[in-house]
Structures are given as structure tokens and as C-alpha cells.
Design a protein around this motif. Structure first.
Motif, short mmCIF file in Angstrom:
data_model
loop_
_atom_site.label_atom_id
_atom_site.label_comp_id
_atom_site.label_asym_id
_atom_site.label_seq_id
_atom_site.Cartn_x
_atom_site.Cartn_y
_atom_site.Cartn_z
N MET A 148 0.82 -1.21 0.00
CA MET A 148 0.00 0.00 0.00
C MET A 148 0.85 1.26 0.00
N THR A 149 1.92 1.27 0.78
CA THR A 149 2.81 2.43 0.83
C THR A 149 3.48 2.64 -0.52
N GLY A 150 3.97 1.58 -1.12
CA GLY A 150 4.64 1.69 -2.42
C GLY A 150 3.70 2.16 -3.51
N ALA A 151 2.50 1.59 -3.54
CA ALA A 151 1.53 1.99 -4.56
C ALA A 151 1.12 3.45 -4.38
N ALA A 152 0.87 3.86 -3.14
CA ALA A 152 0.50 5.26 -2.88
C ALA A 152 1.65 6.19 -3.26
N VAL A 156 1.43 9.17 -6.23
CA VAL A 156 1.62 10.60 -5.99
C VAL A 156 3.04 11.03 -6.33
N ARG A 157 3.76 10.16 -7.03
CA ARG A 157 5.11 10.45 -7.53
C ARG A 157 6.07 10.82 -6.40
N TRP A 158 5.96 10.14 -5.30
CA TRP A 158 6.85 10.33 -4.15
C TRP A 158 6.78 11.75 -3.58
N ASP A 159 5.71 12.47 -3.86
CA ASP A 159 5.53 13.83 -3.37
C ASP A 159 4.55 13.78 -2.19
N VAL A 160 5.10 13.87 -0.96
CA VAL A 160 4.27 13.78 0.25
C VAL A 160 3.27 14.93 0.28
#
Length: 181
Positions: A148-152, A156-160
Motif C-alpha cells: 500500500m505504501t509503495g503503490a501510494a 503521488v510520484r513520491w511527493d508527500v
């Protein structure tokens, strides 16, 4: 109904090629699944969600029929005997979730819909616990969290900050029954 009753037909042997590769199957499944959301979103306003779902499955059945017709005929007596069970599976596994997804895509983005779809492994795990009394091991929960973390993060392109700026709407609520079903 016993799992042994409905046996899939033996797969035709394909000479070793990229088509027979499990990797090709995984890539194809991902492309079809995500493409479904992109197409559903792009057709909003052009075709009603229920009609889109109906025609999607009519076309899929027409394309697959030549490959499965013989097995279908052999298993018809079993399918007819368990028609209620098969119908319930069709409704909860195909008709309702995909129609809800197409309704959701009328007012939400494909990214939001896919972010909500990421919850599916958790729903499966909780359902297994509640309905089948299966205990998940910590490593399984860790796998779900990593997935889930990887897919999210990818969505969002690793943009928190993008994750914090996400806005949810009525369409997002339509994704919830799709995930649960």
C-alpha cells in the motif's frame, strides 16, 4: 460447492515465447486493470456507467467465447445446478464493483480511484479474518503495508505534499463498495 466441481479447462500448450511468460501475464493484467480506470474516466459523460460495464463484459465474453466454449458446455450442468451461487459471485465480483467504479469515475480522478483501490488487500485480509477465521501473520500485514505504501508513493510520484493535498469527493465514496465487493 466443492472447489473440485468447477475445474478450469486445461490451458493450451504454447511454445516457449514471451506470450507464455508469467511476466507477460502480470504486465497484461496491470495494463488492462489500470487502463480500465483511464478509459472509464475518459468516457464519463459519453456513456452511462451501467452501459459501459455491460458492453465491457459483452465484448469480453464475445472475445473469450471461442476459447472457453467447449469447457463451458461440459460444465453447464454444474453451473445450472448452482446458478444462484454463480449469479451471486457475478454480482459481487463483477457487476457491482465495476459499475461502482464507473460511477465513481464520473466525478473523481483515476488517481483517487486507484488510491482507494489500494485498500483492497486490507479488505481481503479483514474479510478472511471475519468470515473465515484466518489469522494473518505479522509478515503478511507487513507485506500489505509495504504494498500500500509503495503503490501510494508511486501514484503521488513520491511527493508527500501531493498526498496531503488530495481532495476526496462524492465519486470517491462510490469506490468504497467497489473495494469491499
Amino acid at each position: 460447492m466443492s472447489a473440485q466441481i468447477l475445474q478450469p479447462a486445461a490451458a493450451p500448450r504454447i511454445a516457449h515465447s514471451w506470450i507464455a511468460s508469467p511476466w507477460a501475464g502480470l504486465v497484461a493484467a496491470t495494463l488492462f486493470w489500470s487502463g480500465n480506470f483511464v478509459i472509464g474516466r475518459s468516457l464519463r459523460g459519453e456513456i452511462e456507467p451501467l452501459a459501459l460495464n455491460f458492453w465491457r463484459w459483452v465484448i469480453a465474453a464475445a472475445v473469450l467465447a471461442p476459447f472457453v466454449w467447449a469447457a463451458f458446455r461440459r460444465q453447464w450442468p454444474v453451473l445450472r445446478r448452482h446458478w444462484l451461487y454463480v449469479s451471486a459471485l457475478g454480482l459481487t465480483g463483477l457487476a457491482v464493483p465495476h459499475t461502482c467504479s464507473y460511477i465513481a469515475l464520473q466525478t473523481t480522478t483515476a488517481v483517487n480511484a486507484l488510491l482507494l483501490l489500494i485498500m483492497m488487500p486490507v479488505v481481503v485480509a479483514v474479510g478472511s479474518r471475519v468470515f473465515l477465521a484466518q489469522q494473518l501473520r505479522p509478515v503478511q500485514w507487513a507485506g500489505i503495508a509495504v504494498c500500500m505504501t509503495g503503490a501510494a508513493a508511486i501514484l503521488v510520484r513520491w511527493d508527500v505534499d501531493a498526498l496531503l493535498r488530495l481532495q476526496f469527493n462524492r465519486g470517491d465514496l462510490w469506490m468504497l463498495p467497489a473495494v469491499v465487493m
